[in-house]
Write an enzyme that holds these catalytic residues in place. Structure first.
Site, PDB file in Angstrom:
ATOM      1  N   ASP A  85       0.816  -1.209   0.000  1.00  0.00           N
ATOM      2  CA  ASP A  85       0.000   0.000   0.000  1.00  0.00           C
ATOM      3  C   ASP A  85       0.847   1.255   0.000  1.00  0.00           C
ATOM      4  OD1 ASP A  85       0.740  -0.837   2.688  1.00  0.00           O
ATOM      5  OD2 ASP A  85      -0.483   0.830   3.416  1.00  0.00           O
ATOM      6  N   GLU A 180       0.016  -1.282   5.661  1.00  0.00           N
ATOM      7  CA  GLU A 180       1.034  -0.844   6.623  1.00  0.00           C
ATOM      8  C   GLU A 180       0.876   0.631   6.934  1.00  0.00           C
ATOM      9  OE1 GLU A 180       5.054   0.759   7.865  1.00  0.00           O
ATOM     10  OE2 GLU A 180       3.751   1.307   6.198  1.00  0.00           O
TER      11      GLU A 180
END
Length: 415
Positions: A85, A180
């Site tokens: 991400d 994350e």
């Protein structure tokens, strides 16, 4: 590696065009389903290079394993991890990466917004990269080097392993995680499925940096309940929760205890959002320090400021809730210092000067360390992250791959 042709640059240029922005307001996992678009690509590429066991689970985690080819037994199983991400702080949609080959040190004016200028005057590390191939975005988005540089490094490393059968290694585990950037990266990770003994995240910055000490972190949510009344008839009745919240925030120190006034090992208390109406307002804080015990001290002080503020307003009440986010990985890694030592030795073998760094933040490795996988963080070259000025050096990424190769060699040699 004399004849090895790195694939890290081309992989990186492909990955950053896939939008994987995390959504902090989502209740799903992953927080944005488009993160699985990259996960699917990675599984396909891993299988294409011969890792047939590569797969994505229901949560969007990508797992892959390369079996040992060493005659030695009992070599620890080592995991390399990166997150897919990108941060929601800056747009990650329609990223257009630009390669600036053999950068000559002049200002890089980003073409889609000429006001966005990547300069060594503002980015000191960039001044060290003259002659490198620098990759930026076009000026409208972040680049996504955080952490697609790490993803690309791991993929290039896997490509190297599968194409060099004489390279001796133990079991190698590959893990790509979602979310994350919103602090949920390992919330649903199946550690038994991963089945690794030690790990390294590839999510660091400058060449040679190695991080095995992070913040400890809590989140605090405060709700302030005001006294509502019709504004036309509110005299001596209305107590506006928004104004009470503003007064409370104004009580925070102006010259200390905040991200903008601290550095190195200094902790902070940081309001990150305020949402509300006249009747009820919610304030969210993040609490950080490298010494875990200080978090409670900070929270007690913050709650004291809240209570003192609320006491000034008749009829107003408030709630205070603290939740653990992650803890300083050093508390675990100090018991197995060789995990860091091997990474430092590997850097020295490939001509990189190791630079131990204290993280003023956290990585997946912070939580993984407390989940049974001691996990320092290695450099990738990603710089000016979460911004339109984000950049990465191709040569830094290639050095990260070389470092990974030597790390695994050292684990095999010392078994």
């Amino acid at each position: 590696m004399k004849n090895y042709q790195h694939t890290v640059k081309d992989r990186f240029l492909k990955y950053v065009t896939i939008d994987t922005t995390a959504d902090p307001n989502s209740t799903t996992f992953p927080s944005s389903m488009k993160q699985k678009d990259l996960a699917k690509v990675l599984v396909e590429e891993l299988k294409a290079i011969g890792i047939d066991n590569a797969e994505m689970d229901e949560w969007g985690y990508v797992f892959a394993s390369i079996p040992s080819n060493s005659p030695k037994n009992d070599i620890p199983k080592i995991c390399f991890c990166a997150h897919m991400d990108t941060a929601p702080d800056c747009s990650g949609t329609n990223v257009k990466p630009i390669v600036h080959p053999k950068w000559d040190g002049t200002d890089i004016i980003l073409p889609d917004d000429n006001n966005q200028i990547v300069s060594s005057k503002k980015h000191g590390y960039l001044a060290e990269k003259i002659g490198d191939d620098i990759i930026t975005a076009s000026g409208l988005t972040l680049l996504g080097a955080d952490d697609k540089a790490g993803v690309a490094c791991i993929m290039d490393y896997a490509h190297y392993v599968m194409n060099n059968p004489t390279y001796l290694h133990g079991d190698i585990k590959i893990l790509f995680t979602p979310d994350e950037e919103v602090g949920r990266g390992v919330d649903h990770l199946d550690m038994d499925r991963l089945s690794a003994d030690y790990g390294y995240t590839l999510d660091g910055g400058a060449l040679g940096s190695i991080e095995d000490e992070s913040f400890s972190a809590d989140a605090v949510t405060i709700e302030i309940n005001g006294v509502s009344a019709h504004p036309g008839y509110a005299k001596n009745k209305l107590v506006n929760a928004l104004k009470v919240a503003s007064d409370f925030i104004d009580q925070l120190p102006k010259d200390a205890w905040s991200p903008e006034t601290t550095e190195n090992r200094e902790g902070f208390v940081h309001p990150v959002s305020v949402n509300g109406i006249m009747e009820k307002t919610t304030i969210k804080f993040i609490i950080r320090d490298h010494v875990t015990s200080k978090l409670v001290e900070y929270e007690n002080r913050l709650e004291g400021l809240l209570n003192d503020t609320v006491a000034k307003y008749p009829g107003v009440t408030a709630t205070f809730k603290a939740v653990e986010q992650y803890r300083n990985m050093k508390e675990i890694i100090k018991e197995v210092p060789f995990v860091t030592d091997y990474a430092i030795e590997a850097m020295e073998r490939v001509g990189v000067t190791p630079k131990p760094v204290i993280i003023r933040g956290g990585t997946d490795g912070s939580r993984l360390s407390f989940m049974g996988l001691p996990c320092p963080n290695l450099f990738t070259g990603e710089m000016a992250i979460h911004s339109k000025h984000e950049y990465v050096s191709v040569q830094d990424m290639e050095k990260a791959v070389k470092t990974m190769i030597e790390i695994i060699s050292i684990w095999e040699e010392k078994a």
